[in-house]
Motif scaffolding. Structure first.
Motif, PDB file in Angstrom:
ATOM      1  N   GLY A 126       0.803  -1.229   0.000  1.00  0.00           N
ATOM      2  CA  GLY A 126       0.000   0.000   0.000  1.00  0.00           C
ATOM      3  C   GLY A 126       0.825   1.263   0.000  1.00  0.00           C
ATOM      4  N   THR A 127       2.184   1.171  -0.042  1.00  0.00           N
ATOM      5  CA  THR A 127       3.023   2.366  -0.064  1.00  0.00           C
ATOM      6  C   THR A 127       3.431   2.677  -1.494  1.00  0.00           C
ATOM      7  OG1 THR A 127       5.025   1.032   0.222  1.00  0.00           O
ATOM      8  CG2 THR A 127       3.924   1.832   2.239  1.00  0.00           C
ATOM      9  N   VAL A 128       3.997   3.872  -1.674  1.00  0.00           N
ATOM     10  CA  VAL A 128       4.450   4.316  -2.997  1.00  0.00           C
ATOM     11  C   VAL A 128       5.838   4.919  -2.854  1.00  0.00           C
ATOM     12  CG1 VAL A 128       2.110   4.787  -3.795  1.00  0.00           C
ATOM     13  CG2 VAL A 128       3.427   6.612  -2.724  1.00  0.00           C
ATOM     14  N   GLU A 129       6.516   4.969  -3.992  1.00  0.00           N
ATOM     15  CA  GLU A 129       7.773   5.702  -4.065  1.00  0.00           C
ATOM     16  C   GLU A 129       7.445   7.149  -4.382  1.00  0.00           C
ATOM     17  OE1 GLU A 129      10.835   4.806  -3.465  1.00  0.00           O
ATOM     18  OE2 GLU A 129      10.405   2.682  -3.094  1.00  0.00           O
ATOM     19  N   ARG A 130       7.878   8.063  -3.482  1.00  0.00           N
ATOM     20  CA  ARG A 130       7.535   9.463  -3.680  1.00  0.00           C
ATOM     21  C   ARG A 130       8.190  10.035  -4.921  1.00  0.00           C
ATOM     22  NH1 ARG A 130       5.424  12.095   0.720  1.00  0.00           N
ATOM     23  NH2 ARG A 130       4.230  10.616   1.986  1.00  0.00           N
ATOM     24  N   THR A 131       9.379   9.543  -5.292  1.00  0.00           N
ATOM     25  CA  THR A 131      10.098  10.063  -6.461  1.00  0.00           C
ATOM     26  C   THR A 131      10.423   8.898  -7.372  1.00  0.00           C
ATOM     27  OG1 THR A 131      11.065  11.832  -5.128  1.00  0.00           O
ATOM     28  CG2 THR A 131      12.084  11.368  -7.257  1.00  0.00           C
ATOM     29  N   LEU A 132      10.098   9.075  -8.660  1.00  0.00           N
ATOM     30  CA  LEU A 132      10.321   8.024  -9.631  1.00  0.00           C
ATOM     31  C   LEU A 132      11.056   8.583 -10.832  1.00  0.00           C
ATOM     32  CD1 LEU A 132       6.795   6.315  -9.667  1.00  0.00           C
ATOM     33  CD2 LEU A 132       8.859   5.473  -8.524  1.00  0.00           C
ATOM     34  N   ASP A 133      11.966   7.744 -11.368  1.00  0.00           N
ATOM     35  CA  ASP A 133      12.590   8.051 -12.658  1.00  0.00           C
ATOM     36  C   ASP A 133      11.866   7.215 -13.712  1.00  0.00           C
ATOM     37  OD1 ASP A 133      15.905   8.201 -11.187  1.00  0.00           O
ATOM     38  OD2 ASP A 133      14.412   9.792 -11.531  1.00  0.00           O
ATOM     39  N   VAL A 134      11.176   7.859 -14.577  1.00  0.00           N
ATOM     40  CA  VAL A 134      10.393   7.171 -15.606  1.00  0.00           C
ATOM     41  C   VAL A 134      11.129   7.288 -16.928  1.00  0.00           C
ATOM     42  CG1 VAL A 134       8.190   7.081 -16.805  1.00  0.00           C
ATOM     43  CG2 VAL A 134       8.267   7.694 -14.393  1.00  0.00           C
ATOM     44  N   ASN A 135      11.521   6.110 -17.503  1.00  0.00           N
ATOM     45  CA  ASN A 135      12.242   6.074 -18.764  1.00  0.00           C
ATOM     46  C   ASN A 135      11.388   5.331 -19.794  1.00  0.00           C
ATOM     47  OD1 ASN A 135      14.397   7.132 -17.238  1.00  0.00           O
ATOM     48  ND2 ASN A 135      15.189   5.093 -16.762  1.00  0.00           N
ATOM     49  N   PHE A 136      11.241   5.962 -20.936  1.00  0.00           N
ATOM     50  CA  PHE A 136      10.487   5.343 -22.027  1.00  0.00           C
ATOM     51  C   PHE A 136      11.231   5.533 -23.335  1.00  0.00           C
ATOM     52  CE2 PHE A 136       6.837   5.227 -19.225  1.00  0.00           C
ATOM     53  CZ  PHE A 136       6.226   4.032 -19.590  1.00  0.00           C
ATOM     54  N   SER A 137      11.525   4.390 -24.010  1.00  0.00           N
ATOM     55  CA  SER A 137      12.152   4.435 -25.325  1.00  0.00           C
ATOM     56  C   SER A 137      11.049   4.427 -26.393  1.00  0.00           C
ATOM     57  CB  SER A 137      13.091   3.248 -25.503  1.00  0.00           C
ATOM     58  OG  SER A 137      14.119   3.282 -24.522  1.00  0.00           O
ATOM     59  N   MET A 138      11.439   4.887 -27.569  1.00  0.00           N
ATOM     60  CA  MET A 138      10.441   4.964 -28.648  1.00  0.00           C
ATOM     61  C   MET A 138      10.027   3.578 -29.093  1.00  0.00           C
ATOM     62  SD  MET A 138      10.680   7.236 -32.124  1.00  0.00           S
ATOM     63  CE  MET A 138      10.811   8.737 -31.163  1.00  0.00           C
TER      64      MET A 138
END
Length: 316
Positions: free
Chosen positions: A300-312
């Motif tokens: 039920g917890t979350v990561e307050r800061t996320l690095d989101v990487n998306f390739s084409m």
């Protein structure tokens, strides 16, 4: 005198032949001769001389003295001779009038007369029938008009009542919508205030962590389990709509820094590294924002800061 033949039906009318005048002339001559004989007999009967009558009167009573001598009566005057009776002047007889012999009635004329009378009666009956039908029609039209006027008034009254009811309902709906809008605005304002407070608290926490312990880098690292990362990736990818080409060389990649609340709602999205394709960067950013709130971990917890990487090529 020959008998007249009746005209056949439909044949043109023709004048009958004039009868003979000899019988009429002989009849008139016999009547005049009888009249003359009667007049002659009457005149000759009145011309006979009257018979003279003489009488003497004697007194039979007893006389005591000698009767005086009576005067000698005068000699009777001779009776006047009757004046000769002159016959009355003979009346001048008018010339005999020739009268046409009576003709039998024309059957065609009689039939024509009867036909005209029948046509006249039929015409009168037809006019009377038409008059009655016209009166009945006018009466029916009047009743129908009266009924239509009553229905029209009823419809107009119902329409007026419906308009008033609609107006009343619209006013009530407007008041209700206004009340709901005020209520919703108050709720949104309260929610916005709550989110703003949470955001401020989170910013303070992040600022404190970066200034004292230096754990910001750890919080942005891949500390989450693989299931949590896969759920976030799937949520963002399902909300990203990119219609451009994905066959560019080098497989461009866009990196975003995402800050979220403990509830999973995204506070901010910041582009850290561009893929070089602005359309792709905007599509991924919009997908991240639409995925809010992001999935949580199993605990039920979350990561307050996320690095989101998306390739084409992730969107092939």
């Amino acid at each position: 005198m020959s008998a007249m033949k009746p005209a056949t039906a439909g044949a043109p009318y023709s004048v009958p032949p004039e009868p003979s005048r000899l019988p009429a002339f002989m009849l008139a001559l016999a009547v005049h001769a009888a009249l003359l004989g009667f007049l002659w007999f009457g005149i000759s009967w009145q011309t006979s001389e009257p018979v003279a009558v003489e009488a003497e009167v004697w007194d039979m009573s007893v006389q005591t003295a000698a009767a005086p001598e009576l005067p000698t009566p005068p000699a009777p005057e001779p009776a006047p001779e009757p004046e000769p009776v002159t016959p009355p002047p003979r009346a001048i007889e008018p010339p005999p009038v020739e009268r046409p012999a009576p003709t039998p009635p024309d059957i065609n004329l009689q039939r024509e007369k009867e036909r005209k009378e029948l046509a006249k009666r039929e015409e009168a009956e037809k006019k009377e029938r038409l008059r009655k039908e016209e009166e009945a029609r006018e009466k029916k039209l009047a009743e129908q008009k009266k009924k239509e006027d009553a229905e029209r008034e009823k419809k107009e009254l119902a329409k007026k009542e419906a308009a008033e009811q609609k107006k009343k309902e619209e006013a009530e709906a407007k008041q209700k919508a206004l009340a709901e809008a005020k209520k919703k605005a108050a709720a949104e304002k309260a929610e916005a205030a709550k989110l703003d407070k949470l955001r401020q608290d989170e910013l303070k926490r992040i600022a404190g962590a970066m200034g004292s312990t230096g754990t910001a880098a750890k919080s942005t690292g891949p500390k989450a389990d693989s299931g949590y990362v896969a759920a976030i990736t799937a949520a963002i990818k399902s909300n990203t709509a990119y219609g451009g080409s994905t066959t560019m060389p080098g497989n461009p990649k866009a990196i975003f820094k995402v800050e979220q609340l403990p509830t999973g709602e995204i506070m901010s999205v910041r582009l850290v590294k561009s893929s070089g394709v602005p359309e792709f960067d905007r599509a991924v950013e919009n997908g991240i924002k639409k995925a809010s709130p992001l999935p949580k971990k199993k605990d039920g917890t979350v990561e307050r800061t996320l690095d989101v990487n998306f390739s084409m090529k992730d969107y092939d």
